[in-house]
Design an enzyme around this catalytic site. Structure first.
Site, PDB file in Angstrom:
ATOM      1  N   SER A   1       4.132   2.047  15.125  1.00 37.52           N
ATOM      2  CA  SER A   1       2.903   1.530  13.889  1.00 37.52           C
ATOM      3  C   SER A   1       2.573   0.223  13.471  1.00 37.52           C
ATOM      4  O   SER A   1       3.949  -0.429  13.942  1.00 37.52           O
ATOM      5  CB  SER A   1       4.162   2.114  13.180  1.00 37.52           C
ATOM      6  OG  SER A   1       3.925   1.551  11.341  1.00 37.52           O
TER       7      SER A   1
ATOM      8  N   ARG B   1       4.615   6.446  15.935  1.00 34.59           N
ATOM      9  CA  ARG B   1       4.240   8.018  15.166  1.00 34.59           C
ATOM     10  C   ARG B   1       3.569   8.512  16.083  1.00 34.59           C
ATOM     11  O   ARG B   1       3.644   8.694  17.380  1.00 34.59           O
ATOM     12  CB  ARG B   1       3.210   7.012  14.717  1.00 34.59           C
ATOM     13  CG  ARG B   1       3.447   6.706  13.724  1.00 34.59           C
ATOM     14  CD  ARG B   1       2.553   6.446  12.384  1.00 34.59           C
ATOM     15  NE  ARG B   1       2.008   5.136  11.939  1.00 34.59           N
ATOM     16  CZ  ARG B   1       3.350   5.770  10.450  1.00 34.59           C
ATOM     17  NH1 ARG B   1       4.345   6.215  10.077  1.00 34.59           N
ATOM     18  NH2 ARG B   1       2.420   4.024   9.832  1.00 34.59           N
TER      19      ARG B   1
ATOM     20  N   SER C   1       0.928  -1.475   0.057  1.00 34.42           N
ATOM     21  CA  SER C   1      -0.410   0.056  -0.035  1.00 34.42           C
ATOM     22  C   SER C   1       1.285   1.416  -0.078  1.00 34.42           C
ATOM     23  O   SER C   1       1.312   1.236  -0.856  1.00 34.42           O
ATOM     24  CB  SER C   1      -0.890   0.057   0.740  1.00 34.42           C
ATOM     25  OG  SER C   1      -1.814   0.799   1.061  1.00 34.42           O
TER      26      SER C   1
ATOM     27  N   ALA D   1      -7.619   9.628   9.959  1.00 32.53           N
ATOM     28  CA  ALA D   1      -7.667  10.669   8.728  1.00 32.53           C
ATOM     29  C   ALA D   1      -6.961  10.229   7.489  1.00 32.53           C
ATOM     30  O   ALA D   1      -7.005  11.593   6.930  1.00 32.53           O
ATOM     31  CB  ALA D   1      -6.727  11.566  10.160  1.00 32.53           C
TER      32      ALA D   1
ATOM     33  N   ARG E   1       2.398   5.950  19.286  1.00 37.35           N
ATOM     34  CA  ARG E   1       1.321   4.322  19.109  1.00 37.35           C
ATOM     35  C   ARG E   1       2.419   4.140  18.101  1.00 37.35           C
ATOM     36  O   ARG E   1       3.420   4.962  17.283  1.00 37.35           O
ATOM     37  CB  ARG E   1       0.256   4.477  18.894  1.00 37.35           C
ATOM     38  CG  ARG E   1       0.297   5.007  17.655  1.00 37.35           C
ATOM     39  CD  ARG E   1      -1.515   4.876  16.680  1.00 37.35           C
ATOM     40  NE  ARG E   1      -1.185   3.547  16.375  1.00 37.35           N
ATOM     41  CZ  ARG E   1      -1.664   3.179  14.938  1.00 37.35           C
ATOM     42  NH1 ARG E   1      -0.696   4.480  14.113  1.00 37.35           N
ATOM     43  NH2 ARG E   1      -1.261   1.915  14.985  1.00 37.35           N
TER      44      ARG E   1
HETATM   45  C1  G16 Z   1      -2.727   1.031   6.531  1.00 39.09           C
HETATM   46  C2  G16 Z   1      -4.032   0.056   7.018  1.00 39.09           C
HETATM   47  C3  G16 Z   1      -4.597   1.710   7.565  1.00 39.09           C
HETATM   48  C4  G16 Z   1      -3.397   2.636   8.817  1.00 39.09           C
HETATM   49  C5  G16 Z   1      -2.442   2.976   8.412  1.00 39.09           C
HETATM   50  C6  G16 Z   1      -1.312   3.465   9.048  1.00 39.09           C
HETATM   51  O1  G16 Z   1      -2.827   1.487   5.468  1.00 39.09           O
HETATM   52  O2  G16 Z   1      -4.385  -0.211   6.551  1.00 39.09           O
HETATM   53  O3  G16 Z   1      -5.547   1.302   9.048  1.00 39.09           O
HETATM   54  O4  G16 Z   1      -3.965   3.485   8.907  1.00 39.09           O
HETATM   55  O5  G16 Z   1      -2.034   0.868   7.287  1.00 39.09           O
HETATM   56  O6  G16 Z   1      -0.676   2.105   9.809  1.00 39.09           O
HETATM   57  P1  G16 Z   1       0.579   2.675  11.367  1.00 39.09           P
HETATM   58  O7  G16 Z   1       0.126   3.470  12.156  1.00 39.09           O
HETATM   59  O8  G16 Z   1       0.021   0.956  12.289  1.00 39.09           O
HETATM   60  O9  G16 Z   1       1.094   1.853  10.458  1.00 39.09           O
HETATM   61  P2  G16 Z   1      -2.355   1.139   4.258  1.00 39.09           P
HETATM   62  O10 G16 Z   1      -3.003   2.260   3.440  1.00 39.09           O
HETATM   63  O11 G16 Z   1      -0.485   1.402   4.075  1.00 39.09           O
HETATM   64  O12 G16 Z   1      -2.848  -0.313   3.871  1.00 39.09           O
END
Ligand code: G16
Length: 530
Positions: free
Chosen positions: A488, A495, A65, A370, A486
């Protein structure tokens, strides 16, 4: 058993690097692509077990992603198009981390615990994004599926795969399990919706999209002919030259609070950015003074929930509507939703799987992070039970344009475009619904991010000792301030989020909280922008 011999044979072609440990995080396994071959193979194995257990089709999406091009990842999609359960996330972590010689023991253990009937047929849909590593990694998944009726969809957006898994398991009730069927359902609903807009100018019908040099750009081109008469899309960062997610895409725009490179923007023009697998979207524009204005997931949730609330009144249906957010939601958005719009607001941990779950407790749950990741979940409802025919039809088409299985940039975009057109609203008017509190996100690299443990939907840290107290006293120094930290679940960082009355205060607070994390949680490195 012949199946286990096959697993043994094939797994030796996808060996696990000894000692490597991966965690099924916020959105599956994520790491540098070169560490993931065994994880892909084993996720394929687990998907097969999950399919046998549920007697349904399971999805496996190969994508990292929003992460950089060099990374990749994999996640499981459950029968209704939702994320796999926490219990099976645990199995995934166990299976992927089993040393080579223990693989069969761990596999058999899961089979026994879950009483999986191994003679049951399995069906697994596999999809991948445009990363170059996705080609061999999705092949590793397919090897793991052991050719037990696997269906390789090739290049798809993450939400398209979620959608098709749901269609397959509802025997077509949710739609046809093909990419073409997806375009037809969403676009027909969009075209119907847009008929309710009066006097749309050509300018209003035009949208510039930053495709993050990823799969979303490719899929937008495929979809174009279905909406052409009502929406003219100019796609930038379509992957023809730039690098995936590099200085573009929804994550870059949201975190840097500036436009992506490679985008032509005129003052006041409505633009949006997808992320690398097209499950997130943010909107933005620059004003005549060149000032950048971001309309993130919170503004999107506000627009959609306002529209749905008004629609429910018109239809005369008494349904309970709520908005689900995370700790990252801008304080102004929460205040506006609760105090002005009078809707129920819930806060969950980061990760759409948590938001989705909370949203399902309501008749209509609008959930957005967000960062622009979100959608609407709607309980079984029949708008046509209402006597108000036109409003009922409007609600039905709104339901049909939404991909309820997971956050979906394409579906969200069509819904937002339709709402703006129906309400005759410009992007500036939408932006003016409330004013965001200035905010800043930073990252801190620590030796082991698991030392940070949180509670209260990640809004408070319970460890390491003294960290929350330090944050509390820093927050007190600024007006309208809030901050949390938190670990990640998709990157090896902690983060930091801060918001306050002014940008200077938000920046200073984020910086000071980062230093506290660095000091108290074994910091290695701090970076300025998330
Ligand atoms: C993924 C999750 C999201 C999350 C993001 C960041 O997004 O699907 O719900 O907000 O990671 O997560 P973290 O702060 O735990 O790294 P994506 O778009 O990368 O699939």
């Amino acid at each position: 058993m012949a199946q286990f011999q096959e697993v043994s044979k094939l797994s030796s072609q996808h060996p696990k690097p000894p000692g490597l440990v991966l965690q099924y995080g916020t959105a599956g396994f994520r790491s540098n692509a070169k560490h993931l071959d065994h994880a892909m193979f084993r996720t394929g194995l687990l998907a097969t077990l999950r399919s046998k257990k549920t007697k349904a089709t399971i999805g496996v999406m190969v994508t990292a992603s929003h992460n950089p091009e060099e990374d990749n990842g994999v996640k499981l999609i459950d029968p209704m198009g939702n994320m796999v359960t926490a219990e099976w996330e645990g199995y995934a972590t166990q299976l992927v981390n089993a040393e080579q010689d223990d693989l069969l023991i761990v596999l058999k253990d899961i089979i026994e615990k879950e009483t999986v009937n191994m003679s049951q047929e399995a069906n697994v849909f596999v999809g991948k994004d445009t990363r170059s590593s996705s080609v061999s990694l999705s092949q590793a998944v397919l090897d793991g599926v052991l050719a037990l009726s696997g269906h390789n969809y090739g290049l798809v957006t993450t939400p398209q795969l979620h959608y098709m898994v749901c269609c397959q398991n509802t025997q077509g009730k949710y739609g046809e399990p093909t990419v073409e069927g997806y375009y037809r359902k969403l676009c027909q609903a969009f075209i119907q919706l847009i008929k309710n807009a009066s006097n749309c100018t050509d300018d209003q019908k035009h949208l510039s999209v930053d495709g993050a040099n990823g799969i979303g750009a490719l899929k937008l081109h495929e979809m174009e002919s279905h909406v052409k008469s009502e929406l003219q899309i100019s796609v930038f960062n379509d992957g023809s030259k730039g690098k995936l997610n590099y200085e573009c895409g929804a994550d870059f725009v949201k975190m840097q609070q500036k436009p992506p490179t490679g985008m032509e923007m005129s003052p006041g023009e409505r633009c949006c950015s997808y992320d690398g697998d097209a499950d997130r979207i943010v909107y933005y524009y620059t004003d005549s003074e060149g000032q950048f204005h971001l309309l993130d997931g919170d503004k999107i949730a506000t627009l959609i929930s306002t529209f749905l609330k008004e629609l429910l009144t018109q239809v005369g249906l008494d349904l309970k509507i709520a908005v689900v957010q995370t700790a990252y939601a801008n304080g102004s958005s929460t205040r506006y939703l609760e105090d002005t719009m009078k809707v129920i607001v819930r806060c969950t941990k980061t990760g759409v799987k948590h938001l989705h779950h909370a949203a399902q407790e309501f008749d209509i749950g609008v959930y957005f992070e967000a960062n622009g990741h979100g959608t609407v979940s709607i309980s079984e409802t029949d708008p046509h039970s209402s006597k108000r025919k036109r409003a009922a039809q409007l609600l039905q088409n709104t339901i049909n344009v939404i991909n309820q299985t997971v956050g979906d940039a394409i579906s969200d975009m069509l819904l937002i475009e339709a709402i703006l057109a129906i309400k005759g609203m410009t992007v500036q008017q939408w932006d003016a619904i409330y004013t965001d509190l200035p905010n800043r996100q930073l990252k801190v690299k620590v030796a082991d991010r698991r030392v940070i443990d949180t509670t209260d939907a990640e809004r408070r840290a319970v460890s390491p000792a003294g960290l929350q107290e330090a944050i509390d006293s820093l927050v007190k120094k600024y007006k309208l301030a809030r901050s949390f930290v938190r670990p990640s679940g998709t990157e090896d960082v902690v983060r930091v989020y801060a918001e306050a009355e002014t940008q200077e205060s938000a920046d200073a607070l984020a910086h000071e909280v980062s230093l506290a994390v660095y000091r108290l949680a074994g910091g290695i490195q701090t970076t300025h922008v998330s």
